[in-house]
Design a protein around this motif. Structure first.
Motif, short mmCIF file in Angstrom:
data_model
loop_
_atom_site.label_atom_id
_atom_site.label_comp_id
_atom_site.label_asym_id
_atom_site.label_seq_id
_atom_site.Cartn_x
_atom_site.Cartn_y
_atom_site.Cartn_z
N GLU A 58 0.83 -1.21 0.00
CA GLU A 58 0.00 0.00 0.00
C GLU A 58 0.87 1.26 0.00
O GLU A 58 0.62 2.20 -0.76
N ALA A 59 1.89 1.28 0.85
CA ALA A 59 2.77 2.45 0.93
C ALA A 59 3.51 2.67 -0.38
O ALA A 59 3.73 3.81 -0.80
N TRP A 60 3.90 1.59 -1.04
CA TRP A 60 4.62 1.70 -2.30
C TRP A 60 3.73 2.31 -3.39
O TRP A 60 4.16 3.18 -4.14
N ILE A 61 2.48 1.88 -3.42
CA ILE A 61 1.52 2.42 -4.40
C ILE A 61 1.33 3.92 -4.15
O ILE A 61 1.32 4.72 -5.08
N VAL A 62 1.21 4.30 -2.89
CA VAL A 62 1.06 5.72 -2.54
C VAL A 62 2.30 6.50 -2.94
O VAL A 62 2.21 7.60 -3.50
N LEU A 63 3.49 5.95 -2.67
CA LEU A 63 4.76 6.61 -3.03
C LEU A 63 4.82 6.86 -4.54
O LEU A 63 5.14 7.97 -4.98
N LEU A 64 4.52 5.85 -5.33
CA LEU A 64 4.57 5.99 -6.79
C LEU A 64 3.57 7.03 -7.28
O LEU A 64 3.89 7.84 -8.16
N ALA A 65 2.39 7.02 -6.70
CA ALA A 65 1.35 7.97 -7.12
C ALA A 65 1.70 9.40 -6.68
O ALA A 65 1.57 10.34 -7.47
N GLN A 66 2.16 9.54 -5.45
CA GLN A 66 2.45 10.86 -4.90
C GLN A 66 3.53 11.58 -5.71
O GLN A 66 3.47 12.79 -5.92
N TYR A 67 4.52 10.83 -6.20
CA TYR A 67 5.62 11.44 -6.94
C TYR A 67 5.53 11.19 -8.45
O TYR A 67 6.45 11.54 -9.18
N ASN A 68 4.44 10.56 -8.89
CA ASN A 68 4.19 10.29 -10.30
C ASN A 68 5.39 9.58 -10.94
O ASN A 68 5.96 10.03 -11.94
N ILE A 69 5.76 8.46 -10.36
CA ILE A 69 6.94 7.73 -10.81
C ILE A 69 6.63 6.27 -11.14
O ILE A 69 7.49 5.39 -11.03
N HIS A 70 5.42 6.01 -11.60
CA HIS A 70 5.01 4.64 -11.94
C HIS A 70 5.90 4.02 -13.02
O HIS A 70 6.13 2.83 -13.02
N GLU A 71 6.40 4.82 -13.93
CA GLU A 71 7.14 4.32 -15.08
C GLU A 71 8.65 4.23 -14.85
O GLU A 71 9.38 3.84 -15.75
N ASN A 72 9.13 4.58 -13.68
CA ASN A 72 10.57 4.57 -13.43
C ASN A 72 11.08 3.12 -13.38
O ASN A 72 10.72 2.36 -12.50
N TRP A 74 14.11 1.90 -12.77
CA TRP A 74 14.96 1.55 -11.64
C TRP A 74 14.10 1.20 -10.42
O TRP A 74 14.36 0.20 -9.74
N LEU A 75 13.08 2.01 -10.16
CA LEU A 75 12.19 1.71 -9.03
C LEU A 75 11.45 0.40 -9.24
O LEU A 75 11.29 -0.39 -8.30
N GLN A 76 11.02 0.14 -10.45
CA GLN A 76 10.31 -1.11 -10.73
C GLN A 76 11.21 -2.32 -10.45
O GLN A 76 10.79 -3.28 -9.80
N SER A 77 12.45 -2.26 -10.95
CA SER A 77 13.34 -3.41 -10.73
C SER A 77 13.75 -3.53 -9.27
O SER A 77 13.85 -4.63 -8.73
N THR A 78 13.95 -2.41 -8.60
CA THR A 78 14.30 -2.42 -7.18
C THR A 78 13.17 -3.02 -6.36
O THR A 78 13.40 -3.87 -5.49
N TYR A 79 11.96 -2.61 -6.64
CA TYR A 79 10.83 -3.12 -5.87
C TYR A 79 10.57 -4.60 -6.14
O TYR A 79 10.15 -5.34 -5.25
N SER A 80 10.87 -5.05 -7.35
CA SER A 80 10.63 -6.46 -7.66
C SER A 80 11.52 -7.38 -6.84
O SER A 80 11.17 -8.52 -6.58
N ILE A 81 12.69 -6.88 -6.40
CA ILE A 81 13.61 -7.69 -5.60
C ILE A 81 13.12 -7.76 -4.15
O ILE A 81 13.02 -8.83 -3.57
N LYS A 82 12.85 -6.64 -3.56
CA LYS A 82 12.26 -6.48 -2.22
C LYS A 82 13.12 -6.94 -1.05
O LYS A 82 12.68 -6.86 0.08
N GLU A 83 14.33 -7.43 -1.25
CA GLU A 83 15.15 -7.86 -0.13
C GLU A 83 15.85 -6.69 0.54
O GLU A 83 16.97 -6.80 1.01
N TRP A 84 15.20 -5.58 0.61
CA TRP A 84 15.73 -4.39 1.28
C TRP A 84 14.73 -3.84 2.28
O TRP A 84 15.07 -3.04 3.12
N ALA A 85 13.52 -4.26 2.19
CA ALA A 85 12.47 -3.77 3.09
C ALA A 85 12.41 -4.62 4.35
O ALA A 85 12.55 -5.84 4.28
N ASP A 86 12.21 -3.98 5.49
CA ASP A 86 12.16 -4.70 6.77
C ASP A 86 11.21 -5.90 6.75
O ASP A 86 11.54 -6.95 7.28
#
Length: 151
Positions: A58-72, A74-86
């Protein structure tokens, strides 16, 4: 590295170094961190402040929408890994380390001892000095933590 670890040691957890992630984030998303932007704070909240997988989605969706970065990409590939989030690393045994900064610091300090013109005795003399500085610094850190704990 992750692919090799999965193949050679499939039971090992490979997490991303948060310091490197931040450096890459600044490189790829620096334009979002200008002026009074709260992007970095919001991004760090996703990394460190959410311990539930549903809430981070949910927070990730809000982050992408708030900054209008859905198409980025680097963010897409980073989020797909997810081994950085608590919430994705909390079951991994990490001794609380989320960054390779400590080992890189030690490597940097030891390079001082690795000069080709040093004989073995000089090497160990320099190496002992590096260890002594590390021990002294660690002792000071431990004493500060103990004092803060008592206060």
């Amino acid at each position: 590295m992750e692919k090799a670890l999965k193949e050679v040691m499939p039971e090992i957890f490979h997490g991303l170094c948060t310091r490197h992630l931040m450096q890459n984030g600044i490189k790829h998303l620096g334009n979002l961190m200008k002026d009074d932007s709260h992007f970095l704070t919001d991004f760090k909240r996703c990394m460190y402040g959410i311990d539930d997988k549903t809430r981070i989605e949910e927070a990730w969706i809000v982050l992408l929408a708030q900054y209008n970065i859905h198409e980025n990409t680097w963010l897409q590939s980073t989020y797909s890994i997810k081994e950085w989030a608590d919430c994705y690393t909390k079951k991994a045994f990490t001794l609380g380390m989320r960054s390779t900064q400590l080992s890189e610091s030690v490597n940097s300090d030891i390079k001082i001892c690795m000069k080709p013109n040093l004989d073995i005795m000089q090497f160990f003399k320099h190496f002992e000095q590096v260890l002594e500085k590390k021990r002294y610094k660690e002792l000071g850190t431990n004493l500060r933590h103990a004092k803060n704990y008592r206060d």
